[in-house]
Design a protein around this motif. Structure first.
Motif, mmCIF file in Angstrom:
data_model
loop_
_atom_site.group_PDB
_atom_site.id
_atom_site.type_symbol
_atom_site.label_atom_id
_atom_site.label_comp_id
_atom_site.label_asym_id
_atom_site.label_seq_id
_atom_site.Cartn_x
_atom_site.Cartn_y
_atom_site.Cartn_z
ATOM 1 N N ASP A 103 0.818 -1.227 0.000
ATOM 2 C CA ASP A 103 0.000 0.000 0.000
ATOM 3 C C ASP A 103 0.845 1.268 0.000
ATOM 4 N N THR A 104 2.014 1.218 0.653
ATOM 5 C CA THR A 104 2.819 2.438 0.801
ATOM 6 C C THR A 104 4.008 2.500 -0.152
ATOM 7 N N GLY A 105 4.405 1.379 -0.706
ATOM 8 C CA GLY A 105 5.589 1.350 -1.558
ATOM 9 C C GLY A 105 6.889 1.349 -0.774
ATOM 10 N N MET A 106 6.796 1.265 0.552
ATOM 11 C CA MET A 106 7.999 1.245 1.387
ATOM 12 C C MET A 106 8.408 -0.201 1.655
ATOM 13 N N PRO A 107 9.683 -0.514 1.499
ATOM 14 C CA PRO A 107 10.139 -1.871 1.820
ATOM 15 C C PRO A 107 9.948 -2.171 3.311
ATOM 16 N N ILE A 108 9.314 -3.311 3.570
ATOM 17 C CA ILE A 108 9.075 -3.770 4.938
ATOM 18 C C ILE A 108 9.722 -5.142 5.061
ATOM 19 N N PHE A 109 10.515 -5.337 6.091
ATOM 20 C CA PHE A 109 11.227 -6.595 6.286
ATOM 21 C C PHE A 109 10.735 -7.254 7.562
ATOM 22 N N SER A 110 10.352 -8.517 7.451
ATOM 23 C CA SER A 110 9.838 -9.228 8.609
ATOM 24 C C SER A 110 10.877 -10.164 9.197
ATOM 25 N N ALA A 111 11.159 -9.945 10.449
ATOM 26 C CA ALA A 111 11.924 -10.880 11.263
ATOM 27 C C ALA A 111 11.051 -11.230 12.464
ATOM 28 N N VAL A 112 9.757 -11.367 12.195
ATOM 29 C CA VAL A 112 8.806 -11.822 13.199
ATOM 30 C C VAL A 112 8.748 -13.332 13.037
#
Length: 152
Positions: A103-112
């Protein structure tokens, strides 16, 4: 948000959101990420702690909309405590993080991370402390490489 991705990733800061539950283990990931990312990138890291993993996606969205960050890294430990809750928490968090990213175009990285049958005994504590240290390095590399590729 209609900001071009190359413009987003050019920002000077990365946010690191961490769930407060199991802080002693998740801190290993944070420390490892910080150490490795500082070698790979000149971007500053802001650290934010939320109560638990379930609170990460909304905070992530707020940070993405703030227009201050090039990326967000999310870290947490969702445990199988014997109640059928961890599955829906983990999948809800991961699905929401992907939605924020798209939705935002921002890279999101999951280490959950959601280990199977985690128990707070010495053997599991030791294993996951080491595992989270490794995952911190891995997410640092993923973040740095993705920012490089997306910068155009």
């Amino acid at each position: 948000m209609n900001t071009p991705i190359s413009s987003i990733v050019a920002r000077e800061k990365v946010a690191f959101i961490q769930a407060g539950w199991h802080r002693d283990i998740v801190n290993q990931l944070r420390n490892s990420f910080e150490s490795e990312f500082s070698i790979l990138s000149k971007k500053h890291i802001d650290f934010i702690e939320v109560p638990g993993a379930y609170e990460i996606p909304l905070q992530c969205k707020a940070l993405a909309e703030s227009e201050k960050y090039a990326a967000v890294v999310a870290a947490g430990l969702v445990v199988d405590g014997g109640i059928y809750r961890h599955d829906f928490v983990a999948s809800t968090v991961i699905d929401a993080l992907m939605r924020v990213q798209l939705d935002t175009g921002m890279p999101i990285f999951s280490a959950v991370l959601t280990p199977h049958h985690f128990h707070s005994n010495e053997e599991h504590q030791s294993f996951f402390t080491e595992h989270f240290t490794l995952k911190g390095k891995e997410v640092a590399h993923a973040c740095a490489k993705s920012l490089e590729l997306l910068s155009g």
